[in-house]
Design an enzyme around this catalytic site. Structure first.
Site, PDB file in Angstrom:
ATOM      1  N   ASP A   1       3.525  -1.713  -9.005  1.00  0.00           N
ATOM      2  CA  ASP A   1       3.412  -3.101  -9.442  1.00  0.00           C
ATOM      3  C   ASP A   1       2.015  -3.416  -9.955  1.00  0.00           C
ATOM      4  OD1 ASP A   1       6.040  -3.628  -8.865  1.00  0.00           O
ATOM      5  OD2 ASP A   1       5.654  -4.615  -6.953  1.00  0.00           O
ATOM      6  N   ASP A  16     -11.029 -18.456   5.865  1.00  0.00           N
ATOM      7  CA  ASP A  16     -11.445 -17.209   5.215  1.00  0.00           C
ATOM      8  C   ASP A  16     -11.153 -17.229   3.725  1.00  0.00           C
ATOM      9  OD1 ASP A  16     -12.379 -16.111   7.546  1.00  0.00           O
ATOM     10  OD2 ASP A  16     -10.579 -14.951   7.962  1.00  0.00           O
TER      11      ASP A  16
END
Length: 301
Positions: A79, A183
């Site tokens: 991919d 984060d």
């Protein structure tokens, strides 16, 4: 801009893109080239791998040149290989077909053992077409654009090489949504909802949906959850952290280093990827196969 092919159209000028460092991909590429020559197709090879197959005597071209001159581009790899090709080819409206030589293969759905039978069906005009939208990224520092990019899967804001959380403010269509310490943040298309966004706890979205999902990465609050918004939304992220220089990355590529007061703008790209599949392609079957969902008793799919 060429019009999308009708079901009966047969492809003649075919571009091939593959990972040069993968021996498995090159093996399948040779098989594919011999098959296409047997079908009287003109084959054009990605200029980055022409040196790996000198015995084939093929003409070389960049992905952009393939978009301008080819009827079909076939990507042999995972991919990730197709993501890279999509970011260039979407603007040319050229159909893209994937042969899986990677891991999951949500986008590259033809198995190496099926190359001749499944590619043959596509050459005979038997295929379905999906339009997948991409995201555009722009990074502004004051009045200056300091970076940009595009993504088929996702655009990700990360704390970079620091273990510290980052602070930012999120705006959608001019409306303040929240200030967050985390984060980072994943902004994903439906195509990318089965990739990094899924690992971050985001929902799986059907490829036909005109929507984006925003998935916080380890937010410093228990109430921050993935948020699904309209595909035409304009997303802006204002970087307010001072101790950390975060990164923003498109489809996992090398990121753009950010600083305090930078503004990230994300919106839908005007051009869509034209992704084609052989007969019988089923998104839910792909989920069962790739994600290990349970099948019905006696059903091996």
């Amino acid at each position: 801009m060429r019009s999308p092919p009708v079901a009966q159209e047969k492809f003649r000028n075919i571009g091939l893109i593959a990972r040069s460092e993968s021996e498995q991909a090159l093996y399948s590429l040779r098989q594919l080239i011999h098959f296409l020559h047997g079908r009287d197709c003109t084959v054009i090879l990605d200029k980055h791998i022409i040196g790996n197959l000198p015995e084939m005597g093929l003409q070389a071209a960049s992905a952009s040149q393939m978009g301008e001159s080819c009827d079909l581009v076939i990507v042999v790899g995972g991919d990730g290989s197709l993501l890279g090709a999509a970011r260039t080819l979407s603007r040319y409206n050229v159909p893209v077909l994937g042969v899986n030589r990677g891991h999951l293969g949500f986008l590259t759905d033809i198995l190496p053992s099926e190359i001749e039978s499944r590619v043959g069906q596509v050459l005979d005009g038997e295929y379905s077409t999906e339009k997948r939208f991409l995201l555009d990224l722009e990074v502004r520092r004051g009045k200056t654009v300091v970076g940009g990019g595009s993504a088929l899967n996702d655009i990700v804001l990360l704390s970079g090489d620091s273990v510290h959380m980052i602070d930012f403010e999120l705006m959608i269509d001019g409306h303040f949504v929240y200030g967050q310490r985390s984060d980072g943040l994943i902004i994903s298309t439906p195509t990318g909802s089965t990739a990094y966004a899924l690992s971050g706890g985001g929902p799986i979205m059907h490829p036909k949906l005109d929507a984006m999902v925003l998935v916080p990465l380890n937010p410093h609050t228990l109430t921050s959850r993935p948020l699904v918004v309209a595909g035409d939304s304009e997303i802006k992220i204002h970087i307010t952290t001072e101790k950390v220089r975060p990164l923003v990355s498109c489809d996992g590529t090398e990121g753009i280093r950010l600083q305090v007061d930078d503004v990230i703008a994300i919106r839908k790209k005007p051009h869509r990827l034209q992704l084609i599949h052989p007969p019988g392609h089923d998104f839910y079957q792909a989920c069962r196969s790739k994600l290990g969902w349970s099948s019905r008793p006696g059903d091996g799919s």
